[in-house]
Design a protein around this motif. Sequence first.
Motif, PDB file in Angstrom:
ATOM      1  N   ARG A 226      43.757  17.136  21.747  1.00 51.94           N
ATOM      2  CA  ARG A 226      44.526  17.458  23.026  1.00 51.94           C
ATOM      3  C   ARG A 226      45.692  15.536  23.450  1.00 51.94           C
ATOM      4  O   ARG A 226      46.702  15.909  23.352  1.00 51.94           O
ATOM      5  CB  ARG A 226      43.868  18.101  23.844  1.00 51.94           C
ATOM      6  N   TYR A 227      44.341  15.376  24.025  1.00 42.35           N
ATOM      7  CA  TYR A 227      45.550  13.565  24.369  1.00 42.35           C
ATOM      8  C   TYR A 227      46.416  13.287  23.404  1.00 42.35           C
ATOM      9  O   TYR A 227      47.736  12.717  23.488  1.00 42.35           O
ATOM     10  CB  TYR A 227      44.275  12.836  24.571  1.00 42.35           C
ATOM     11  N   ALA A 228      46.085  13.291  22.086  1.00 41.47           N
ATOM     12  CA  ALA A 228      47.005  13.031  21.101  1.00 41.47           C
ATOM     13  C   ALA A 228      48.137  13.702  20.901  1.00 41.47           C
ATOM     14  O   ALA A 228      49.056  13.242  21.021  1.00 41.47           O
ATOM     15  CB  ALA A 228      46.192  12.549  19.742  1.00 41.47           C
TER      16      ALA A 228
ATOM     17  N   ARG B  11      45.369   7.666  13.575  1.00 40.17           N
ATOM     18  CA  ARG B  11      44.739   6.951  14.927  1.00 40.17           C
ATOM     19  C   ARG B  11      43.929   8.048  15.400  1.00 40.17           C
ATOM     20  O   ARG B  11      42.819   7.884  15.796  1.00 40.17           O
ATOM     21  CB  ARG B  11      46.305   6.736  15.574  1.00 40.17           C
ATOM     22  N   SER B  12      44.340   9.208  16.295  1.00 39.92           N
ATOM     23  CA  SER B  12      43.189  10.582  16.369  1.00 39.92           C
ATOM     24  C   SER B  12      42.040  10.339  15.817  1.00 39.92           C
ATOM     25  O   SER B  12      40.770  10.334  16.397  1.00 39.92           O
ATOM     26  CB  SER B  12      44.036  11.385  17.176  1.00 39.92           C
TER      27      SER B  12
ATOM     28  N   PHE C 180      44.884   2.827  21.332  1.00 38.40           N
ATOM     29  CA  PHE C 180      44.541   4.236  21.258  1.00 38.40           C
ATOM     30  C   PHE C 180      45.087   4.977  22.857  1.00 38.40           C
ATOM     31  O   PHE C 180      46.601   5.909  22.882  1.00 38.40           O
ATOM     32  CB  PHE C 180      44.146   4.956  20.527  1.00 38.40           C
ATOM     33  N   PHE C 181      44.109   4.668  24.058  1.00 37.42           N
ATOM     34  CA  PHE C 181      44.230   5.214  24.816  1.00 37.42           C
ATOM     35  C   PHE C 181      45.222   4.687  25.588  1.00 37.42           C
ATOM     36  O   PHE C 181      46.195   5.932  26.510  1.00 37.42           O
ATOM     37  CB  PHE C 181      43.270   5.356  25.786  1.00 37.42           C
ATOM     38  N   SER C 182      46.069   4.147  25.944  1.00 34.28           N
ATOM     39  CA  SER C 182      46.426   3.122  26.796  1.00 34.28           C
ATOM     40  C   SER C 182      48.353   3.254  25.898  1.00 34.28           C
ATOM     41  O   SER C 182      48.450   3.297  27.093  1.00 34.28           O
ATOM     42  CB  SER C 182      46.338   2.054  26.879  1.00 34.28           C
TER      43      SER C 182
END
Length: 177
Positions: free
Chosen positions: A36-38, A47-48, A110-112
């Motif tokens: 969902r974030y990706a 990447r996810s 990935f997260f930033s």
Amino acid sequence: MAIVTLQEYTKELIASGFVITLLIIFRYATAKIVVRYAKSSHTLERRSALVIKYIHLFLYILAVLALIIVWGVQTKDIILAFSSITTLLGVALIAQWSILSNITSGIILFFSFPFKIGDVIKIHDKDFPISAEIEDIAAFHVVLKTKQGEQIIYPNNLLLQKGISILKDGFEDEYIE
């Protein structure tokens, strides 16, 4: 000779089932959250998938530790095994620090998500400054392509250590060399 019956281990079997059920639920939930974030940040599916694998590995380690506790392995045995494994991993990780650093940097990127594929970036390195378009972002490195067509593989951990300017979305002739 003692005969072991399932009734003797009912509590352990129930607790083990509970741990495995929690593992399955957490695996499913974390995968859904990362996907969902990706999607919300337009991150590549590959990447996810890597981040999901790292999280699942961590969950497996926690589940194994929980099962060890449930089945009553002696604390001194756990400490002995843990110290042996830690020593072995410590020696291996010191030799492979760069790999671990790149994996961690890949997760942070990935997260930033400071840039995406297609962005033209300038890496502010006094010895080797680079201006290039991002072609791919992988677990260990980023693939860059310069204006002259040169392909550069740049480690993720260096991307976090160097200053970076995002020059343009897309490969344009006006970006600075």
